[in-house]
Design an enzyme around this catalytic site. Structure first.
Site, PDB file in Angstrom:
ATOM      1  N   PRO A   9      41.948  65.285   4.438  1.00 21.31           N
ATOM      2  CA  PRO A   9      41.065  65.265   5.598  1.00 21.31           C
ATOM      3  C   PRO A   9      41.715  64.781   6.885  1.00 21.31           C
ATOM      4  O   PRO A   9      42.503  63.839   6.867  1.00 21.31           O
ATOM      5  CB  PRO A   9      39.935  64.313   5.179  1.00 21.31           C
ATOM      6  CG  PRO A   9      40.476  63.539   4.043  1.00 21.31           C
ATOM      7  CD  PRO A   9      41.453  64.432   3.351  1.00 21.31           C
ATOM      8  N   ASN A  10      41.373  65.470   7.944  1.00 23.48           N
ATOM      9  CA  ASN A  10      41.748  65.137   9.325  1.00 23.48           C
ATOM     10  C   ASN A  10      43.206  65.443   9.671  1.00 23.48           C
ATOM     11  O   ASN A  10      43.610  65.303  10.824  1.00 23.48           O
ATOM     12  CB  ASN A  10      41.429  63.661   9.657  1.00 23.48           C
ATOM     13  CG  ASN A  10      39.942  63.386   9.578  1.00 23.48           C
ATOM     14  OD1 ASN A  10      39.155  64.128  10.140  1.00 23.48           O
ATOM     15  ND2 ASN A  10      39.554  62.359   8.841  1.00 23.48           N
ATOM     16  N   ARG A  17      45.560  64.216  18.385  1.00 25.54           N
ATOM     17  CA  ARG A  17      44.933  62.907  18.608  1.00 25.54           C
ATOM     18  C   ARG A  17      45.806  61.827  17.973  1.00 25.54           C
ATOM     19  O   ARG A  17      46.585  62.111  17.069  1.00 25.54           O
ATOM     20  CB  ARG A  17      43.548  62.838  17.939  1.00 25.54           C
ATOM     21  CG  ARG A  17      42.624  63.949  18.278  1.00 25.54           C
ATOM     22  CD  ARG A  17      41.314  63.453  18.849  1.00 25.54           C
ATOM     23  NE  ARG A  17      40.658  64.546  19.558  1.00 25.54           N
ATOM     24  CZ  ARG A  17      39.938  65.508  18.972  1.00 25.54           C
ATOM     25  NH1 ARG A  17      39.753  65.487  17.692  1.00 25.54           N
ATOM     26  NH2 ARG A  17      39.394  66.453  19.688  1.00 25.54           N
ATOM     27  N   TYR A  22      50.420  58.688  14.336  1.00 22.57           N
ATOM     28  CA  TYR A  22      50.867  59.802  13.491  1.00 22.57           C
ATOM     29  C   TYR A  22      51.873  60.735  14.152  1.00 22.57           C
ATOM     30  O   TYR A  22      52.268  61.740  13.564  1.00 22.57           O
ATOM     31  CB  TYR A  22      49.643  60.611  13.023  1.00 22.57           C
ATOM     32  CG  TYR A  22      48.674  59.784  12.207  1.00 22.57           C
ATOM     33  CD1 TYR A  22      49.091  59.176  11.022  1.00 22.57           C
ATOM     34  CD2 TYR A  22      47.362  59.597  12.611  1.00 22.57           C
ATOM     35  CE1 TYR A  22      48.217  58.403  10.274  1.00 22.57           C
ATOM     36  CE2 TYR A  22      46.479  58.833  11.867  1.00 22.57           C
ATOM     37  CZ  TYR A  22      46.910  58.242  10.701  1.00 22.57           C
ATOM     38  OH  TYR A  22      46.051  57.490   9.953  1.00 22.57           O
ATOM     39  N   ASN A  73      49.789  65.047   0.675  1.00 23.44           N
ATOM     40  CA  ASN A  73      49.302  63.986   1.546  1.00 23.44           C
ATOM     41  C   ASN A  73      47.784  64.073   1.472  1.00 23.44           C
ATOM     42  O   ASN A  73      47.164  64.901   2.155  1.00 23.44           O
ATOM     43  CB  ASN A  73      49.792  64.157   2.986  1.00 23.44           C
ATOM     44  CG  ASN A  73      49.322  63.002   3.864  1.00 23.44           C
ATOM     45  OD1 ASN A  73      48.534  62.163   3.445  1.00 23.44           O
ATOM     46  ND2 ASN A  73      49.804  62.967   5.104  1.00 23.44           N
ATOM     47  N   ALA A  76      42.895  60.194   3.679  1.00 24.52           N
ATOM     48  CA  ALA A  76      42.041  59.061   3.295  1.00 24.52           C
ATOM     49  C   ALA A  76      41.612  59.127   1.826  1.00 24.52           C
ATOM     50  O   ALA A  76      41.309  58.090   1.213  1.00 24.52           O
ATOM     51  CB  ALA A  76      40.822  59.014   4.203  1.00 24.52           C
ATOM     52  N   HIS A  79      43.066  56.843  -1.039  1.00 26.77           N
ATOM     53  CA  HIS A  79      42.614  55.484  -1.353  1.00 26.77           C
ATOM     54  C   HIS A  79      41.311  55.454  -2.141  1.00 26.77           C
ATOM     55  O   HIS A  79      40.861  54.382  -2.545  1.00 26.77           O
ATOM     56  CB  HIS A  79      42.449  54.697  -0.037  1.00 26.77           C
ATOM     57  CG  HIS A  79      43.575  54.934   0.925  1.00 26.77           C
ATOM     58  ND1 HIS A  79      44.868  54.551   0.638  1.00 26.77           N
ATOM     59  CD2 HIS A  79      43.633  55.557   2.138  1.00 26.77           C
ATOM     60  CE1 HIS A  79      45.660  54.908   1.655  1.00 26.77           C
ATOM     61  NE2 HIS A  79      44.935  55.527   2.564  1.00 26.77           N
ATOM     62  N   GLU A  97      53.806  62.143  -3.854  1.00 30.10           N
ATOM     63  CA  GLU A  97      52.840  61.686  -2.842  1.00 30.10           C
ATOM     64  C   GLU A  97      53.590  61.392  -1.541  1.00 30.10           C
ATOM     65  O   GLU A  97      54.623  60.726  -1.567  1.00 30.10           O
ATOM     66  CB  GLU A  97      52.165  60.402  -3.339  1.00 30.10           C
ATOM     67  CG  GLU A  97      51.236  59.776  -2.308  1.00 30.10           C
ATOM     68  CD  GLU A  97      50.613  58.461  -2.782  1.00 30.10           C
ATOM     69  OE1 GLU A  97      50.904  58.011  -3.916  1.00 30.10           O
ATOM     70  OE2 GLU A  97      49.855  57.875  -1.996  1.00 30.10           O
ATOM     71  N   HIS A  99      53.185  60.310   2.816  1.00 30.27           N
ATOM     72  CA  HIS A  99      52.370  59.878   3.957  1.00 30.27           C
ATOM     73  C   HIS A  99      53.228  59.817   5.202  1.00 30.27           C
ATOM     74  O   HIS A  99      54.414  59.474   5.125  1.00 30.27           O
ATOM     75  CB  HIS A  99      51.748  58.497   3.700  1.00 30.27           C
ATOM     76  CG  HIS A  99      50.773  58.519   2.576  1.00 30.27           C
ATOM     77  ND1 HIS A  99      49.521  59.060   2.691  1.00 30.27           N
ATOM     78  CD2 HIS A  99      50.900  58.113   1.293  1.00 30.27           C
ATOM     79  CE1 HIS A  99      48.905  58.978   1.531  1.00 30.27           C
ATOM     80  NE2 HIS A  99      49.722  58.411   0.653  1.00 30.27           N
ATOM     81  N   ARG A 106      49.740  48.771   7.033  1.00 30.20           N
ATOM     82  CA  ARG A 106      48.476  48.996   7.741  1.00 30.20           C
ATOM     83  C   ARG A 106      47.354  48.168   7.110  1.00 30.20           C
ATOM     84  O   ARG A 106      47.611  47.179   6.439  1.00 30.20           O
ATOM     85  CB  ARG A 106      48.177  50.500   7.754  1.00 30.20           C
ATOM     86  CG  ARG A 106      49.313  51.293   8.458  1.00 30.20           C
ATOM     87  CD  ARG A 106      48.986  52.757   8.580  1.00 30.20           C
ATOM     88  NE  ARG A 106      47.784  52.951   9.382  1.00 30.20           N
ATOM     89  CZ  ARG A 106      47.128  54.119   9.449  1.00 30.20           C
ATOM     90  NH1 ARG A 106      47.556  55.159   8.758  1.00 30.20           N
ATOM     91  NH2 ARG A 106      46.055  54.222  10.194  1.00 30.20           N
ATOM     92  N   ARG A 110      44.262  50.453   2.873  1.00 30.24           N
ATOM     93  CA  ARG A 110      45.186  51.580   2.709  1.00 30.24           C
ATOM     94  C   ARG A 110      46.323  51.247   1.742  1.00 30.24           C
ATOM     95  O   ARG A 110      47.146  52.093   1.419  1.00 30.24           O
ATOM     96  CB  ARG A 110      45.789  51.992   4.051  1.00 30.24           C
ATOM     97  CG  ARG A 110      44.779  52.547   5.013  1.00 30.24           C
ATOM     98  CD  ARG A 110      45.447  53.105   6.262  1.00 30.24           C
ATOM     99  NE  ARG A 110      44.534  53.099   7.380  1.00 30.24           N
ATOM    100  CZ  ARG A 110      43.668  54.084   7.651  1.00 30.24           C
ATOM    101  NH1 ARG A 110      43.628  55.153   6.910  1.00 30.24           N
ATOM    102  NH2 ARG A 110      42.838  53.989   8.679  1.00 30.24           N
TER     103      ARG A 110
HETATM  104  O1  CA2 Z   1      49.846  58.224   6.903  1.00 33.99           O
HETATM  105  C1  CA2 Z   1      49.303  59.185   6.346  1.00 33.99           C
HETATM  106  O2  CA2 Z   1      49.853  60.250   6.150  1.00 33.99           O
HETATM  107  C2  CA2 Z   1      47.825  59.054   5.924  1.00 33.99           C
HETATM  108  O3  CA2 Z   1      47.656  59.833   4.741  1.00 33.99           O
HETATM  109  C3  CA2 Z   1      47.004  59.611   7.049  1.00 33.99           C
HETATM  110  C4  CA2 Z   1      45.515  59.496   6.795  1.00 33.99           C
HETATM  111  C5  CA2 Z   1      45.131  58.052   6.448  1.00 33.99           C
HETATM  112  O4  CA2 Z   1      43.760  57.985   6.116  1.00 33.99           O
HETATM  113  C6  CA2 Z   1      45.964  57.530   5.289  1.00 33.99           C
HETATM  114  O5  CA2 Z   1      45.601  56.185   5.083  1.00 33.99           O
HETATM  115  C7  CA2 Z   1      47.449  57.619   5.599  1.00 33.99           C
HETATM  116  C8  CA2 Z   1      44.719  59.903   8.038  1.00 33.99           C
HETATM  117  C9  CA2 Z   1      45.022  61.282   8.516  1.00 33.99           C
HETATM  118  C10 CA2 Z   1      44.268  61.486   9.792  1.00 33.99           C
HETATM  119  O6  CA2 Z   1      45.116  62.141  10.689  1.00 33.99           O
HETATM  120  C11 CA2 Z   1      44.745  62.146  11.997  1.00 33.99           C
HETATM  121  C12 CA2 Z   1      45.624  62.760  12.852  1.00 33.99           C
HETATM  122  C13 CA2 Z   1      45.322  62.782  14.185  1.00 33.99           C
HETATM  123  C14 CA2 Z   1      44.154  62.215  14.651  1.00 33.99           C
HETATM  124  C15 CA2 Z   1      43.283  61.607  13.786  1.00 33.99           C
HETATM  125  C16 CA2 Z   1      43.579  61.577  12.453  1.00 33.99           C
END
Ligand code: CA2
Length: 147
Positions: A9-10, A17, A22, A73, A76, A79, A97, A99, A106, A110
């Protein structure tokens, strides 16, 4: 050799963003970097992203007959998702896996990965390069298995 890259997701928002967390690269740009390395290694790669846990689980199940390895990847869901963990366990294909961020530096929530125990290993904290390293890692696992 066929490798499936799954994104949770996301991750479709990458580069658009939160660049401080990221990075500036979009998922498509990261995929291009992976594809360059894949060509070098003579590996076929496929990339998918979904915001839906169920869709990710279905893709993991289907990977059984179509792919030699999985790089994930799970975003979220990393977790929280016992379902994704169970799917990885069920298909029995080697899984790495990855990230973008170092999840251990963090928030506490997480730090735990539901899927880590059923993956070969984790590559975290290298931004988009975690994806390239993920490909190299899964490639090495599969090649060394078949010698
Ligand atoms: O660090 C990573 O790759 C994560 O998998 C990214 C996830 C986060 O929930 C994990 O804890 C670690 C979040 C991905 C969301 O990506 C976004 C990118 C741009 C703007 C908002 C969110």
């Amino acid at each position: 050799m066929r490798i499936l890259f799954l994104n949770g997701p996301n991750l479709n928002l990458l580069g658009l963003r939160e660049p401080d967390l990221y990075g500036n690269s979009t998922l498509v740009e990261i995929e291009k970097q992976v594809s360059l390395k894949a060509k070098e290694l003579d590996v076929d790669v496929e990339f998918r992203q979904s915001n839906s846990e169920g869709e990710l689980i279905t893709w993991i199940q289907e990977a059984r007959n179509n792919f030699n390895g999985l790089v994930i990847n799970a975003g979220a869901y990393t977790h929280t998702s016992i379902g994704i963990r169970d799917a990885i366990t069920a298909v029995k294909i080697p899984t790495v896996e990855i990230h973008l961020s170092n999840i251990h530096s963090r928030e506490q929530f997480r730090h735990n990965s539901m899927i880590a125990p059923v993956c070969i290993g984790q590559i975290i904290g290298f931004g988009g390069y975690s994806y390239v390293l993920g490909l190299i890692a899964i490639y090495n696992v599969i090649v060394n298995k078949s010698v």
